[in-house]
Design an enzyme around this catalytic site. Sequence first.
Site, mmCIF file in Angstrom:
data_model
loop_
_atom_site.group_PDB
_atom_site.id
_atom_site.type_symbol
_atom_site.label_atom_id
_atom_site.label_comp_id
_atom_site.label_asym_id
_atom_site.label_seq_id
_atom_site.Cartn_x
_atom_site.Cartn_y
_atom_site.Cartn_z
ATOM 1 N N PRO A 127 2.144 -12.168 21.546
ATOM 2 C CG PRO A 127 2.079 -13.516 23.461
ATOM 3 C CD PRO A 127 2.341 -13.563 21.978
ATOM 4 N N GLY A 130 2.795 -7.167 17.511
ATOM 5 C CA GLY A 130 1.507 -6.851 16.882
ATOM 6 C C GLY A 130 1.762 -5.935 15.706
ATOM 7 C CD GLU A 368 -6.559 -9.050 7.095
ATOM 8 O OE1 GLU A 368 -6.219 -8.580 6.008
ATOM 9 O OE2 GLU A 368 -7.227 -10.081 7.236
HETATM 10 N N1 COS Z 1 5.272 -6.183 0.307
HETATM 11 C C1 COS Z 1 6.495 -6.766 0.154
HETATM 12 N N2 COS Z 1 7.556 -6.488 0.909
HETATM 13 C C2 COS Z 1 7.389 -5.573 1.878
HETATM 14 C C3 COS Z 1 6.157 -4.918 2.101
HETATM 15 C C4 COS Z 1 5.085 -5.256 1.270
HETATM 16 N N3 COS Z 1 3.887 -4.685 1.417
HETATM 17 N N4 COS Z 1 6.308 -4.068 3.127
HETATM 18 C C5 COS Z 1 7.572 -4.156 3.544
HETATM 19 N N5 COS Z 1 8.227 -5.076 2.780
HETATM 20 C C6 COS Z 1 9.642 -5.444 2.864
HETATM 21 C C7 COS Z 1 10.505 -4.209 2.775
HETATM 22 O O1 COS Z 1 10.761 -3.867 1.435
HETATM 23 C C8 COS Z 1 11.755 -4.632 3.501
HETATM 24 O O2 COS Z 1 12.547 -5.407 2.644
HETATM 25 P P1 COS Z 1 14.128 -5.049 2.420
HETATM 26 O O3 COS Z 1 14.748 -5.196 3.771
HETATM 27 O O4 COS Z 1 14.576 -6.075 1.426
HETATM 28 O O5 COS Z 1 14.156 -3.638 1.925
HETATM 29 C C9 COS Z 1 11.223 -5.562 4.588
HETATM 30 O O6 COS Z 1 9.940 -6.023 4.119
HETATM 31 C C10 COS Z 1 11.057 -4.871 5.908
HETATM 32 O O7 COS Z 1 10.208 -3.763 5.690
HETATM 33 P P2 COS Z 1 10.140 -2.495 6.647
HETATM 34 O O8 COS Z 1 11.530 -2.058 6.960
HETATM 35 O O9 COS Z 1 9.195 -1.528 6.049
HETATM 36 O O10 COS Z 1 9.539 -3.167 7.962
HETATM 37 P P3 COS Z 1 9.107 -2.505 9.340
HETATM 38 O O11 COS Z 1 9.609 -3.366 10.436
HETATM 39 O O12 COS Z 1 9.428 -1.056 9.342
HETATM 40 O O13 COS Z 1 7.512 -2.737 9.389
HETATM 41 C C11 COS Z 1 5.194 -2.307 8.995
HETATM 42 C C12 COS Z 1 6.656 -2.313 8.491
HETATM 43 C C13 COS Z 1 4.975 -1.459 10.247
HETATM 44 C C14 COS Z 1 4.430 -1.723 7.856
HETATM 45 C C15 COS Z 1 4.744 -3.768 9.274
HETATM 46 O O14 COS Z 1 5.372 -4.274 10.418
HETATM 47 C C16 COS Z 1 3.254 -3.906 9.417
HETATM 48 O O15 COS Z 1 2.508 -3.966 8.419
HETATM 49 N N6 COS Z 1 2.744 -4.004 10.663
HETATM 50 C C17 COS Z 1 1.361 -4.310 10.922
HETATM 51 C C18 COS Z 1 1.197 -5.784 10.964
HETATM 52 C C19 COS Z 1 -0.218 -6.189 10.829
HETATM 53 O O16 COS Z 1 -0.923 -5.782 9.935
HETATM 54 N N7 COS Z 1 -0.623 -7.025 11.755
HETATM 55 C C20 COS Z 1 -1.923 -7.552 11.738
HETATM 56 C C21 COS Z 1 -1.817 -8.960 12.094
HETATM 57 S S1 COS Z 1 -2.463 -10.027 10.977
HETATM 58 S S2 COS Z 1 -4.389 -9.958 11.233
#
Ligand code: COS
Length: 385
Positions: A127, A130, A368
């Site tokens: 909740p 996201g 996603e």
């Molecule tokens: N593959 C591997 N590792 C990854 C990665 C990837 N694609 N993206 C980020 N990471 C790692 C980073 O390298 C970082 O690691 P370190 O701390 O060791 O450097 C860690 O994960 C955190 O990454 P980051 O700081 O970029 O995280 P954020 O909180 O800024 O979030 C986003 C990044 C916004 C991109 C992420 O939260 C996201 O994809 N959100 C959308 C989620 C989603 O798709 N939801 C759908 C639900 S499932 S249907």
Amino acid sequence: MALDDESFSLLRASVQRFIEERLKPAEDTLEELDDVPAEIVADMKEMGLFGISIPEEYGGIGLSMSQECEVVYDLGHTAFAFRSVFGTNVGIGSQGILMDGTEEQKQAYLPRIASGDLIISFALTEPEAGSDAASVQTRAVLEGDHYVINGTKRFITNAPRAGAFTLMARTGDAGASGISSFIVPADTPGITLGKPDRKMGQRGTKTCDVVLENVRVPAANIIGGVPGVGFKTAMKVLDRGRLHISALACGMAHRLITDAVAYARERKQFGKPIGDFQLIQAMLADSQAELYAGMSMVRDCAQRYDAKAPGKADPEVSMLASCTKMFCTEMVGRVADRAVQIHGGAGYIAEYKAERFYRDVRLLRLYEGTTQIQQLIIAKQLLRD
Ligand code: COS
């Protein structure tokens, strides 16, 4: 990992035949039942569709990402709910185990996932978490050799069908490094499901909340046995999933164009088929050019995905997967809108599929990772460079 060319051609031909002969004719039944008929699910199991992305050594078909994208493109030609039955087994549910799981976990789960005997869902969203996936609040507290999990997961695809979840919970401090991925059997005491979500479209897909109250899971069920890397597992899984969704979007764009062309040929106004009018032609041409661009991105990105070290993150490929997902899902939205427009008033009537698919494709720009999240991922990588 890839299937040899000859076996792949045979597989693809049989999937295409299945779509034409079994799935397309069942689109209205799917809509009425709000479920995929059991005999179709049985056929999907027999064809091996639940295991296309799982290596042969674990009972799957072992397609490469490039091959998977071609098959998913084909599956995009019909209602998405059919693919959704096995979509989580092929993608977001299974891939965390395959990428980061221990050998025991792979042996224990992947063969049953590949056969379709076990449906596995991906439980990340909550909740309050996201787009900001690192803010997961579901907690897993270590007590002896078990974790006790409490929290709520939201909009979980296939939860009502699931035998297990790949579930992200917080085992450590705030932020991404405090998150672990667990394999949680769905019959573990303390798990209850919310009522089925009523959605804008994609009837026949099943989503609901998953509520966890004092759910005890062996510590050995952490994927890979290592706490604190669950967020990275989830991100790698989503990179791959984004490519899969892009191929699906392109398949549906092709279906919509084909249907719109058929309608433009047959529907007459001002004494001739509307396809003779250049304003209709322009909508068809724009759609076809955009589909070509989208599918070219899918193929290029899938090739790069296959070329990188399996299961390892590659920020450049992640960025390109986000570009592809953003472009293809927005593209199919425009194509669906034009398909409705070409159908005129009939485009607003449920009897014609344009109305239904217009609603169905809307989800692709949300799940996603929304388009806006893809933009953030792309820009972050550019600025890092
Ligand atoms: N593959 C591997 N590792 C990854 C990665 C990837 N694609 N993206 C980020 N990471 C790692 C980073 O390298 C970082 O690691 P370190 O701390 O060791 O450097 C860690 O994960 C955190 O990454 P980051 O700081 O970029 O995280 P954020 O909180 O800024 O979030 C986003 C990044 C916004 C991109 C992420 O939260 C996201 O994809 N959100 C959308 C989620 C989603 O798709 N939801 C759908 C639900 S499932 S249907």
